[in-house]
Design an enzyme around this catalytic site. Structure first.
Site, PDB file in Angstrom:
ATOM      1  N   ARG A 218      -0.559  -5.271   4.957  1.00 45.63           N
ATOM      2  CA  ARG A 218       0.061  -4.686   3.766  1.00 45.63           C
ATOM      3  C   ARG A 218       1.314  -3.934   4.204  1.00 45.63           C
ATOM      4  O   ARG A 218       1.360  -3.372   5.300  1.00 45.63           O
ATOM      5  CB  ARG A 218      -0.897  -3.709   3.078  1.00 45.63           C
ATOM      6  CG  ARG A 218      -2.171  -4.331   2.593  1.00 45.63           C
ATOM      7  CD  ARG A 218      -3.100  -3.318   1.999  1.00 45.63           C
ATOM      8  NE  ARG A 218      -3.489  -2.325   2.988  1.00 45.63           N
ATOM      9  CZ  ARG A 218      -4.402  -1.380   2.807  1.00 45.63           C
ATOM     10  NH1 ARG A 218      -5.027  -1.272   1.654  1.00 45.63           N
ATOM     11  NH2 ARG A 218      -4.701  -0.530   3.754  1.00 45.63           N
TER      12      ARG A 218
ATOM     13  N   ARG B 121       0.884  -1.179   0.000  1.00 43.83           N
ATOM     14  CA  ARG B 121       0.000   0.000   0.000  1.00 43.83           C
ATOM     15  C   ARG B 121       0.910   1.214   0.000  1.00 43.83           C
ATOM     16  O   ARG B 121       1.821   1.317   0.821  1.00 43.83           O
ATOM     17  CB  ARG B 121      -0.899  -0.010   1.239  1.00 43.83           C
ATOM     18  CG  ARG B 121      -1.688   1.275   1.492  1.00 43.83           C
ATOM     19  CD  ARG B 121      -2.750   1.487   0.429  1.00 43.83           C
ATOM     20  NE  ARG B 121      -3.711   2.507   0.775  1.00 43.83           N
ATOM     21  CZ  ARG B 121      -3.540   3.809   0.606  1.00 43.83           C
ATOM     22  NH1 ARG B 121      -2.413   4.290   0.130  1.00 43.83           N
ATOM     23  NH2 ARG B 121      -4.494   4.653   0.926  1.00 43.83           N
TER      24      ARG B 121
ATOM     25  N   GLU C  28     -11.272   5.859  -5.037  1.00 45.46           N
ATOM     26  CA  GLU C  28     -11.838   4.522  -4.861  1.00 45.46           C
ATOM     27  C   GLU C  28     -12.415   4.021  -6.181  1.00 45.46           C
ATOM     28  O   GLU C  28     -12.633   4.802  -7.115  1.00 45.46           O
ATOM     29  CB  GLU C  28     -12.933   4.554  -3.792  1.00 45.46           C
ATOM     30  CG  GLU C  28     -12.402   4.812  -2.392  1.00 45.46           C
ATOM     31  CD  GLU C  28     -11.549   3.680  -1.858  1.00 45.46           C
ATOM     32  OE1 GLU C  28     -11.875   2.501  -2.093  1.00 45.46           O
ATOM     33  OE2 GLU C  28     -10.536   3.973  -1.191  1.00 45.46           O
TER      34      GLU C  28
END
Length: 166
Positions: free
Chosen positions: A95, A53, A61
């Site tokens: 992540r 990430r 999004e």
């Protein structure tokens, strides 16, 4: 005497914090999947699959304007290429929160912001370079900044949660 004990206690607490704080990692690997504009997977030389990430930024999004463009930009920039992760930490989803370098010297976070495909995530970052790049992209109306009513992804997520609850 009390002041001396307090001082020793403070020193030991600071020492423990330093002893237990994770050191920044540098990991290299080949990009094997692009999830969205700010998340992807790499495969390391020892065949470990790592979900990454991007640190300090937030891309639109999936159902937001410019989401597909951000994902395509990231795919064009790094898919099937070797990248270097400067890992800051792991998040609750395991992540690797990272600054990513590709093509030897380009910062993926900087390039996304510069091209108007991400927001500087000021809640988690005080990076003045990212803010300057965002300010310039806004001023020049590049990418998502063409829309005067662009909604930050974190605000968009909150609106979606409220819609599903209501």
């Amino acid at each position: 005497m009390f002041k001396l004990l307090w001082f020793v206690l403070l020193l030991s607490v600071n020492a423990n914090i330093n002893l237990f704080s994770p050191k920044k990692q540098i990991i290299t690997g080949k990009v094997v999947a692009i999830t969205d504009g700010d998340t992807f997977k790499i495969l390391t030389k020892d065949s470990t699959l790592i979900k990454v990430r991007l640190a300090n930024i937030d891309c639109p999004e999936r159902k937001q304007p410019f989401s597909k463009k951000a994902k395509k930009f990231v795919s064009d920039a790094i898919f099937s290429k070797a990248v270097k992760l400067n890992v800051l930490k792991k998040d609750r989803y395991r992540r690797y929160i990272s600054n990513v370098i590709y093509d030897d010297s380009l910062s993926l976070c900087h390039e996304l912001i510069k091209n108007g495909l991400a927001w500087h995530y000021r809640k988690y970052s005080k990076d003045s370079m990212l803010q300057a790049l965002e300010d310039q992209a806004r001023k020049s109306k590049i990418g998502l900044w063409q829309d005067q009513n662009a909604i930050a992804p974190w605000e968009w997520r909150d609106l979606q949660k409220k819609k599903t609850k209501g």
